[in-house]
Design an enzyme around this catalytic site. Structure first.
Site, short mmCIF file in Angstrom:
data_model
loop_
_atom_site.label_atom_id
_atom_site.label_comp_id
_atom_site.label_asym_id
_atom_site.label_seq_id
_atom_site.Cartn_x
_atom_site.Cartn_y
_atom_site.Cartn_z
N PRO A 235 0.87 -1.18 0.00
CG PRO A 235 0.06 -1.02 2.17
CD PRO A 235 1.01 -1.80 1.32
CG ASP A 411 5.33 -0.82 2.64
OD1 ASP A 411 4.13 -0.73 2.98
OD2 ASP A 411 5.93 -1.92 2.55
CG HIS A 412 0.29 4.18 4.61
ND1 HIS A 412 0.74 4.62 5.83
CD2 HIS A 412 -0.76 4.99 4.32
CE1 HIS A 412 0.00 5.63 6.27
NE2 HIS A 412 -0.92 5.87 5.36
NE ARG A 413 3.40 -3.68 3.50
CZ ARG A 413 4.05 -4.70 2.97
NH1 ARG A 413 3.57 -5.92 3.07
NH2 ARG A 413 5.20 -4.51 2.34
#
Ligand code: CAO
Length: 439
Positions: A235, A411-413
């Site tokens: 994401p 990377d939004h994680r």
């Protein structure tokens, strides 16, 4: 004693005008009980007509293209005396009796002739139930195929209703269509398999005008696979900002003026590399990778940086090592060397491994912003486009300042929005006043 059995079109639910698509037996054929004799089709569904007796086919009364209805004589079969007969002469069995649900091989719960076409038009389970039934979904697509082709598809693990167009008569799916489907899925590679993402349709562009086909370079193909994998797995968020590099540019020009003619000139990218390295030391979560199971963050104590380089064969990303420990001249010489090697196709695999973050600079070409894709398992990438002079309000007047656009994809994680914004702010501080790199 042998018995002559007449097999007729059973009650299929008040549907008239049934097309005979296929006739699968001929006189003299020895057939088994429930063996499919013919494939019938209405405008809503396709169905197999099973034999209600085992024996030898005497006569066949229909041919492909015929139009039949309930009671039409299909064939006569000289039944084996020992074998059971599911229907009576003159009164063919209702399909429900002819082929019971429980008799069908798992997970085929379809009742080939039992289909009440008029009442259950959209139930693809009748045609290729394997997936639809298991998943409990009703698909609008109805696959027309002979039992042999369905069996073939099942053996290969293909849900036949996923094949949208058959090349056989009246769009029937034939064995070659199944093979072609499997080939396409295999070619689409690991990225698509299992992702549930529908394949792109194949279009014959020559129908619209002249075309020429060129094979993609190996680099492009591999890059494409990797980018697709990243796109589907991460994401990603891209955060855009711009930084005033007027002072930095003046310093760069001054340094370059001091250089001998044959020395490598400094480009702004070297300063960006240093500023990015300093920001990563300040925000260690940007110098990290997520473990494959997504449970742990692996923080790196080294700081290598990938630099996207445009080559005639496609994009490659050589890696500059220990950028935090090297000066701008050393880095500049290394960048010139690896980007030359990249363009000549002479990079060794090791020179493209071990990166912690990547910079993709299009500044030499132009642009105002773009959304670079993270070079996973790294967690961020910095995009750079062309700096340009802009009027900036200093509180009293507009002053001309050289503004550099930056695009940070993360990377939004791993990285929160606020962390991304703070990280960008740090990069801007370093580039806005490069004396801060000394702190
Ligand atoms: N703003 C304004 N000018 C810029 C600039 C920027 N952001 N970045 C570079 N320039 C100028 C340089 O100063 C140089 O000017 P001079 O010719 O006057 O010296 C000129 O543009 C060319 O620079 P360069 O591209 O040769 O050098 P670089 O250090 O900036 O970049 C490299 C090196 C290897 C990154 C670059 O050549 C390259 O290959 N870029 C393409 C990257 C790429 O393909 N990205 C893919 C994007 S996603 O698919």
């Amino acid at each position: 004693m042998a018995l002559l059995i007449e097999i007729k079109v059973p009650d299929v639910g008040n549907v008239a005008g049934i097309d005979v698509v296929d006739v699968l037996v001929k006189p003299g054929d020895k057939i088994k009980l429930e063996q499919t004799l013919a494939v019938l089709e209405t405008d809503k569904a396709s169905m197999d007509l099973p034999s209600s007796a085992a024996g030898v086919v005497q006569q066949v009364f229909i041919k492909p293209g015929d139009n039949v209805s309930e009671g039409t004589l299909i064939a006569t079969v000289l039944a084996d005396a020992e074998e059971p007969v599911l229907s009576e002469i003159e009164e063919p069995a209702k399909p429900e009796q002819a082929v019971g649900v429980e008799k069908m091989p798992e997970p085929v719960v379809a009742v080939p002739v039992a289909l009440s076409v008029a009442q259950e038009p959209a139930q693809s389970v009748v045609h290729e139930p394997a997936l639809s039934v298991v998943e409990g979904t009703a698909s609008a697509h109805i696959a027309h195929a002979t039992p042999a082709v369905r069996l073939f598809a099942r053996e290969l693990g293909v849900a036949i209703d996923k094949i949208t167009a058959g090349s056989g008569r009246k769009g029937r799916i034939v064995k070659d269509d199944v093979k072609h489907f499997v080939k396409k899925v295999m070619e689409a590679g690991a990225v698509q398999s299992g992702s549930g993402i529908p394949l792109m349709p194949s279009v014959d562009f020559s129908q619209f005008g002249e075309i020429e086909e060129r094979k993609l370079s190996k680099i492009k193909r591999l890059t494409g696979q990797n980018l697709s994998r990243v796109w589907l797995n991460l994401p990603m968020v891209t955060y855009h900002d711009e930084v005033d590099i007027t002072d930095m540019e003046a310093f760069r020009i001054a340094l370059n003026a001091e250089k001998a003619k044959d020395e490598v000139k400094l480009t702004g990218l070297i300063f960006i590399i240093k500023a990015l390295a300093a920001a990563m030391e300040q925000f260690p979560q940007f110098n990290a990778s997520l473990s494959a199971d997504g449970e742990r963050l692996i923080l790196k104590k080294y700081l290598n940086m990938g630099i996207a380089v445009d080559t005639p064969n496609g994009l490659v990303v050589p890696v500059l090592r220990d950028v935090n420990r090297k000066g701008i001249n050393e880095l500049s010489a290394e960048l010139a060397e690896i980007s030359n090697k990249a363009r000549l196709g002479k990079l060794m695999p090791a020179q493209m491994q071990g990166g912690c973050i990547t910079i993709s600079s299009l500044g030499g070409i132009g642009g105002t912003a773009f959304t670079p894709i993270v070079n996973a398992p790294e967690v961020a990438i910095l995009g750079v486009t062309r700096a340009k002079m802009q009027p900036v309000w200093d509180g009293l007047v507009f002053v001309p300042r050289l503004m550099l656009p930056l695009d940070l994809t993360y990377d939004h994680r791993v990285i929160d929005g606020v962390e991304g914004a703070r990280f960008m702010a740090a990069i801007k501080q370093y580039l806005g006043d490069i004396r801060r790199l000394l702190l």
